[in-house]
Design an enzyme around this catalytic site. Sequence first.
Site, PDB file in Angstrom:
ATOM      1  N   GLY A 152       0.806  -1.219   0.000  1.00 13.12           N
ATOM      2  CA  GLY A 152       0.000   0.000   0.000  1.00 13.12           C
ATOM      3  C   GLY A 152       0.836   1.264   0.000  1.00 13.12           C
TER       4      GLY A 152
ATOM      5  N   GLU B  72       1.066   5.599   7.564  1.00 12.02           N
ATOM      6  CA  GLU B  72       2.476   5.870   7.243  1.00 12.02           C
ATOM      7  C   GLU B  72       2.983   7.054   8.053  1.00 12.02           C
ATOM      8  OE1 GLU B  72       3.659   3.443   5.756  1.00 12.02           O
ATOM      9  OE2 GLU B  72       1.787   2.654   4.928  1.00 12.02           O
TER      10      GLU B  72
ATOM     11  N   HIS C 129       3.860   6.041  11.557  1.00 14.24           N
ATOM     12  CA  HIS C 129       5.113   5.307  11.644  1.00 14.24           C
ATOM     13  C   HIS C 129       6.291   6.227  12.002  1.00 14.24           C
ATOM     14  CE1 HIS C 129       4.536   1.138  10.741  1.00 14.24           C
ATOM     15  NE2 HIS C 129       4.093   1.289   9.510  1.00 14.24           N
TER      16      HIS C 129
ATOM     17  N   GLU D  24       4.206  -2.547  13.208  1.00 14.96           N
ATOM     18  CA  GLU D  24       2.999  -2.666  12.380  1.00 14.96           C
ATOM     19  C   GLU D  24       1.724  -2.848  13.206  1.00 14.96           C
ATOM     20  OE1 GLU D  24       3.019  -1.585   9.621  1.00 14.96           O
ATOM     21  OE2 GLU D  24       5.082  -1.819   8.884  1.00 14.96           O
TER      22      GLU D  24
HETATM   23  N1  TRP Z   1       5.989  -0.706   6.115  1.00 15.52           N
HETATM   24  C1  TRP Z   1       4.973  -0.755   5.094  1.00 15.52           C
HETATM   25  C2  TRP Z   1       3.654  -0.484   5.800  1.00 15.52           C
HETATM   26  O1  TRP Z   1       3.507   0.406   6.518  1.00 15.52           O
HETATM   27  C3  TRP Z   1       4.943  -2.086   4.431  1.00 15.52           C
HETATM   28  C4  TRP Z   1       5.564  -2.197   3.103  1.00 15.52           C
HETATM   29  C5  TRP Z   1       5.512  -1.298   2.095  1.00 15.52           C
HETATM   30  C6  TRP Z   1       6.279  -3.297   2.566  1.00 15.52           C
HETATM   31  N2  TRP Z   1       6.128  -1.791   0.994  1.00 15.52           N
HETATM   32  C7  TRP Z   1       6.620  -2.993   1.260  1.00 15.52           C
HETATM   33  C8  TRP Z   1       6.662  -4.516   3.080  1.00 15.52           C
HETATM   34  C9  TRP Z   1       7.310  -3.892   0.451  1.00 15.52           C
HETATM   35  C10 TRP Z   1       7.362  -5.402   2.280  1.00 15.52           C
HETATM   36  C11 TRP Z   1       7.686  -5.093   0.977  1.00 15.52           C
HETATM   37  O2  TRP Z   1       2.720  -1.154   5.784  1.00 15.52           O
HETATM   38 ZN    ZN Z   2       2.995  -0.113   8.429  1.00 15.09          ZN
END
Ligand code: TRP
Ligand code: ZN
Length: 894
Positions: free
Chosen positions: A268, A305, A308, A327
């Site tokens: 996403g 996001e 985070h 997460e």
């Molecule tokens: N950290 C991302 C989130 O907040 C997750 C994510 C984005 C991800 N792109 C990715 C994980 C590609 C693995 C591979 O959800």
């Molecule tokens: Zn995340």
Amino acid sequence: MTQDLSSNNSDTVYLKDYQSPAYAIEKTDLDVAIYPGESFVEARLQLVRQSGLVSELALDGEQLELLAIEINSQSLSKDQYRLDDGKLVLIEPPERFELYTKVRIQPEQNTSLEGLYRSRTIYCTQCEAEGFRKITYYLDRPDVMSDFTTRISAAKSECPILLANGNLVEQGDLTDGRHYAVWHDPHKKPCYLFALVAGDLSVMEDHFVTASGRNVDLKIYVEEKDLDKCDHAMASLKNAMRWDEEVYGREYDLDIFMIVAVDDFNMGAMENKGLNIFNTSCVLAKPETTTDAGFQRVEGVVAHEYFHNWSGNRVTCRDWFQLSLKEGFTVYRDAEFSADMGSPTVKRVEDVAMLRTHQFAEDAGPMAHPIRPASYMEISNFYTLTIYEKGAEVVRMLANLLGPELFRKGTDLYFERHDGQAVTTEDFVQALADVSGRDFSVFQRWYNQAGTPQLEVRDEYDENTREYTLHITQSTPATPECADKQPFHIPIAMGLLGDAGEIALKLRDEELEDLPTDNTHRVLELTEQAQSFVFTDVPEKPVPSLLRGFSAPVKLKFAYSRDDLVRLALRDSDGFNRYEACQRLALGVIEDALAADSGGELNNFTPDERLLAVYQQLLQEEGLDRAMLAYMLLLPSEGFIAEQQSVIDPIAIHRARGEVAGYIAKALHKPLLAVLENYDLRKPYKPTAVDIAARLLKNTALEFLMREPDQAVVDLCVKHLQQANNMTDELASLTALVNSRSPLAADIAPQKLADFYAKWQDESLVVNAWLALQARNANPGGVERVEALLAHPAFEANNPNKIRSVVGVFANANPVNFHGGTDADPEAGYRFLADQVIALDSKNPQIAARLITPLTRWRRYDKQRGGAMRGQLERIKHTPGLSSDSNEIVSKSL
Ligand code: TRP
Ligand code: ZN
């Protein structure tokens, strides 16, 4: 007892083997030069040894062509380093040194969408979890945190915009029409949060003043054609920034916050420090092209996001086993944010429906894992509903056990204590324990044991003593990593409903002065395998309202009579449990239909009229949230019903659910039609909770009515399709028309589909929805339909959104066709999916591996179906050169 999970398999990484890094990387200086077809990355790393002598230091690196290597400006001889598979090994490195490497990479050839790649005209990066090693040689692990400076250079005409994390410190022109920019990020970070972007982008700008009065520039970068779709993301971002200040006391910490939208993206969005990169599907929104669900997704993901920045970036994960630390917590935070922006009960109902249908299935399948796994083969396979959604449920339980004030104290302590650190889930729980004095030792099991606990509740009422007792036991089925489960700490929010309403509660050993002011609600804490809770002074035998607000991610068994459920559905003070009672009632009726099904014919089946009576009353209830009404009328999904069966028969489920829906549509024709007729098609679109609810109810009514429509209903549906002023109504009408089994609808559906495509073919995200609605069509001929979609010019074979819209939706959201219910060849759906996985695996293993999921559930089906599914898994397994991503899923499920 823990099973031995092939510990001789060298591809498996174990939590118990964790060792802190041998070297720190104090500074990381990158110079990325982008040219057509190839890019060059020069890295200067300041390495410092952390412990005693190290004879060899291995840096991660994949698909890199090493052009130069120096230590402290001296070229290395062949005996000072070696290139092993995926590693650059330095032999007897000094205690403190500068490592210089220069590599060549090929972003244009990178279809895996991790590392540096090109999406249409935009160069961008995706480094989480282990993508940075495709950009340069590095210690690619989250507990190595460094100070990053990034210089980017590229042709000015192709890439006028050059972005990286942090603040812009320098920019200028070079020869040959090239230019450069230098960015410095003042916050140390692990390399998975690194990002750069280069391309021809337009920008929407705004700003935000933090609680302490600092100005933050906000920029959303998109392709020029999408500039008119950024307003909602920008508004959501500002709301999220304010909310995090108010609810968690967290301010933003840079002078600039950027979002970039790209079309080709595996997930996403990504929380790179100061430079979030988004799938266009999670940032672009405008009423004409975006549904209500789309607007809500944008709001939720932008917030996720952004949140985070504290839960993930300022305090990050020690290793990838701790993924749920960031997460689970961040999903909890974004869920509470969305609840505050809209209706909390509605948000809860939506999240729980998703959790119970999809996460529970994961917990019951071969890939079941605790929210903190003990081992993995490929970390990308662990970005799961368990880590995210169940992880959020675990944080929610902690928050509810502490209450809002203590929880806030606990998160304050956590952020303060661990700011700038890479930590573990224990550190998180410890901070909450420290502020509350609570003992979470039993609670910790939620982090270490997989599987969905099942509660069995029995009640007993004694008229003479006026005591009411709840006897509660818990058990958790075995999962691959653990057969014998210890009891969980399970908070059970509850109340008791008497004939005249809620009953005042007093547990046997409670003192009168200890009673809470809201005396009709209690949280029972189950920490043992079996416990009994005795209530005194109970005037009559009540109906228990258990697990209010879905207070724990468990399955609850209680022998509710249908009359009990009617009482709860109509009168419980807990909105979630009213919905839950409706679901249980409807499920019971659908199970009646399943029981009456003999060889495809429903003999003498008429649905329990109490269900219809409840629906009728709900439709008349004043003040009931329209969205809650819609969800209470909506029958449990086929996926949810399947989860309740020991041997899943998807065809029978489809038939039974359809039959019950048809009855409801007929019996409630008048009130459902009234919902449609009272709807104002001309009202200007707003994505407010009230308006979203009105559309949801109207479109739910339309879906019911279109099951067996007369010409007048079909005409009404077409009118809604043509006069809709927003994508929610337009798409819902088209979907109802396409899904209808009536010949009146089937005659015109193809033309309406073609018209829709002609109108929207230039809007990629609308085309995705158009593909998905056809992939979801449950009418006969599903496999041929999706095969035709793959051949359609709108399909892009390397774009994850397109793949998900066709292949993913077909296999996950069209069970009757996927399982061959209406096709001559009963295995065609499985073969189709395996073909797609095999074709994709070498190009984009992360997406290929995810697509396999529905096949992994083969044990839940009868011998013939299960065997056929298993056969396709075998076929995938024997594909030469199968990726480790797909291999992990396939080998664990066979
Ligand atoms: N950290 C991302 C989130 O907040 C997750 C994510 C984005 C991800 N792109 C990715 C994980 C590609 C693995 C591979 O959800
Ligand atoms: Zn995340």
